[in-house]
Scaffold this motif. Sequence first.
Motif, PDB file in Angstrom:
ATOM      1  N   VAL A 308      15.711 -12.091  11.686  1.00 35.52           N
ATOM      2  CA  VAL A 308      15.047 -10.789  11.658  1.00 35.52           C
ATOM      3  C   VAL A 308      14.604 -10.451  10.241  1.00 35.52           C
ATOM      4  O   VAL A 308      15.157 -10.944   9.258  1.00 35.52           O
ATOM      5  N   GLY A 309      13.606  -9.592  10.149  1.00 36.68           N
ATOM      6  CA  GLY A 309      13.096  -9.142   8.860  1.00 36.68           C
ATOM      7  C   GLY A 309      11.812  -8.369   9.085  1.00 36.68           C
ATOM      8  O   GLY A 309      11.467  -8.023  10.224  1.00 36.68           O
ATOM      9  N   THR A 310      11.085  -8.078   8.019  1.00 37.45           N
ATOM     10  CA  THR A 310       9.801  -7.391   8.145  1.00 37.45           C
ATOM     11  C   THR A 310       8.758  -8.400   8.617  1.00 37.45           C
ATOM     12  O   THR A 310       8.374  -9.295   7.872  1.00 37.45           O
ATOM     13  N   ILE A 311       8.323  -8.255   9.858  1.00 34.30           N
ATOM     14  CA  ILE A 311       7.351  -9.207  10.408  1.00 34.30           C
ATOM     15  C   ILE A 311       5.938  -8.642  10.423  1.00 34.30           C
ATOM     16  O   ILE A 311       4.987  -9.344  10.777  1.00 34.30           O
ATOM     17  N   CYS A 312       5.807  -7.367  10.021  1.00 35.90           N
ATOM     18  CA  CYS A 312       4.485  -6.752  10.026  1.00 35.90           C
ATOM     19  C   CYS A 312       4.539  -5.458   9.228  1.00 35.90           C
ATOM     20  O   CYS A 312       5.506  -4.703   9.328  1.00 35.90           O
ATOM     21  N   THR A 313       3.525  -5.207   8.414  1.00 35.26           N
ATOM     22  CA  THR A 313       3.333  -3.902   7.789  1.00 35.26           C
ATOM     23  C   THR A 313       2.005  -3.349   8.282  1.00 35.26           C
ATOM     24  O   THR A 313       0.982  -4.036   8.220  1.00 35.26           O
ATOM     25  N   VAL A 314       2.035  -2.120   8.790  1.00 33.38           N
ATOM     26  CA  VAL A 314       0.813  -1.503   9.310  1.00 33.38           C
ATOM     27  C   VAL A 314       0.605  -0.164   8.609  1.00 33.38           C
ATOM     28  O   VAL A 314       1.516   0.659   8.529  1.00 33.38           O
ATOM     29  N   ILE A 315      -0.590   0.038   8.071  1.00 31.53           N
ATOM     30  CA  ILE A 315      -0.966   1.268   7.380  1.00 31.53           C
ATOM     31  C   ILE A 315      -2.224   1.809   8.042  1.00 31.53           C
ATOM     32  O   ILE A 315      -3.219   1.087   8.178  1.00 31.53           O
ATOM     33  N   MET A 316      -2.179   3.079   8.448  1.00 27.71           N
ATOM     34  CA  MET A 316      -3.273   3.664   9.222  1.00 27.71           C
ATOM     35  C   MET A 316      -3.929   4.807   8.456  1.00 27.71           C
ATOM     36  O   MET A 316      -3.275   5.800   8.136  1.00 27.71           O
ATOM     37  N   ASP A 317      -5.195   4.641   8.152  1.00 29.28           N
ATOM     38  CA  ASP A 317      -5.993   5.694   7.518  1.00 29.28           C
ATOM     39  C   ASP A 317      -6.580   6.528   8.654  1.00 29.28           C
ATOM     40  O   ASP A 317      -7.557   6.121   9.302  1.00 29.28           O
ATOM     41  N   LEU A 318      -5.983   7.686   8.915  1.00 28.84           N
ATOM     42  CA  LEU A 318      -6.337   8.466  10.095  1.00 28.84           C
ATOM     43  C   LEU A 318      -7.665   9.200   9.951  1.00 28.84           C
ATOM     44  O   LEU A 318      -8.205   9.689  10.954  1.00 28.84           O
ATOM     45  N   ARG A 319      -8.198   9.280   8.740  1.00 25.82           N
ATOM     46  CA  ARG A 319      -9.517   9.894   8.549  1.00 25.82           C
ATOM     47  C   ARG A 319     -10.633   8.870   8.712  1.00 25.82           C
ATOM     48  O   ARG A 319     -11.664   9.154   9.310  1.00 25.82           O
ATOM     49  N   ARG A 320     -10.413   7.691   8.188  1.00 34.58           N
ATOM     50  CA  ARG A 320     -11.424   6.635   8.321  1.00 34.58           C
ATOM     51  C   ARG A 320     -11.251   5.830   9.602  1.00 34.58           C
ATOM     52  O   ARG A 320     -12.062   4.961   9.901  1.00 34.58           O
ATOM     53  N   LEU A 321     -10.187   6.108  10.356  1.00 38.76           N
ATOM     54  CA  LEU A 321      -9.878   5.388  11.599  1.00 38.76           C
ATOM     55  C   LEU A 321      -9.822   3.884  11.328  1.00 38.76           C
ATOM     56  O   LEU A 321     -10.472   3.077  11.998  1.00 38.76           O
TER      57      LEU A 321
END
Length: 341
Positions: A308-321
């Motif tokens: 186990v570990g960090t298998i994904c980093t997701v960052i969402m810019d909610l203004r630029r979609l």
Amino acid sequence: MMSSAKFPVIKLKGSPEDIGFKHGDILKDRIHSTVDWYKKTIGRDENQLLKISSNFKSVINHFNPSYVTEIDAIAAGADINPAWIYMLNARSEIMNIFQNECTAVFFKASAILGQNWDWAQNLENLAVIMRMEIEDRPDILMMTEPGIIGKIGFNSDGVGVCLNFLDSGRPTQGVPIHLILRKVLESSTIDKAVKSIDPFMAGKSANILIGDSKGKFIDIEFANDKIYRPLADNDIFLHTNHYLENDELNHDKEKLASSFNRYRTGMRLIQNRHLQSVDDMKQVLLDRSEEDLPICRHYVENPDIGTVGTICTVIMDLRRLRMHITRGNPIATPFSVINLI
């Protein structure tokens, strides 16, 4: 060495039945592999597991009948017993295994929402991105596991959601948390999202962080029959895997050492984030300044679920979609950018 691998992007459009069948058909092999992994990891007698999984159908139907239609259609497209797709969507409730997983952050000024998904390395090569156009609903862009119809993502109205697991010390039940996430993603505002899930919050040990393009956000801590809402008046909000509103629920401080340490480190880092950009978010989520218990987690062996570990980093810019995401640990994998529109 940096990997160039990216998550496949699956486009789904139409009615719940159309979306479900295409989901199952396109991801048939991945769905079977995901089912096999969870069956092995859960480790229960197969007939017992089939019965437990099938029982979630009526629970989900009461919550939203269209989800049953979609799940049954996934099974038809993947040529698999529908009970196994219900198992996937209720995998958190069925497993009922607490893991110190995931760090979630929201930048209010820039409406940027992000998290690390810390889970079994086996899922790294199975997870996908889905771009969904659902009849009479906002469009959705989300990262999910094959067969699971709700997870981390945002919609065309600028509403996004992240997930952290918590440990209330009691069995989990009721509407699966991943379907709660899907309901949020189908909502045009935070207020509508909360109203739609409010009657179904009981029975879970989890935290969801919902943000929108206007910089509004709400955090909800589920503690089985209790619900807590940490204050959402800060410019930056961060959550890991312990309860912020009721420390008495954090029973095993030793087991929660990673969560407490990631929270302390994250709070220290966000004090210096003035611009609140995507790069600032990366600086927080990729931090390894605490070598033993870092925010971006090394792969380690776990007796319950393997590596186990960090298998994904997701960052969402909610203004630029726009979604910035890695397939694999972000230290070794570059971000790719995916636009909803």
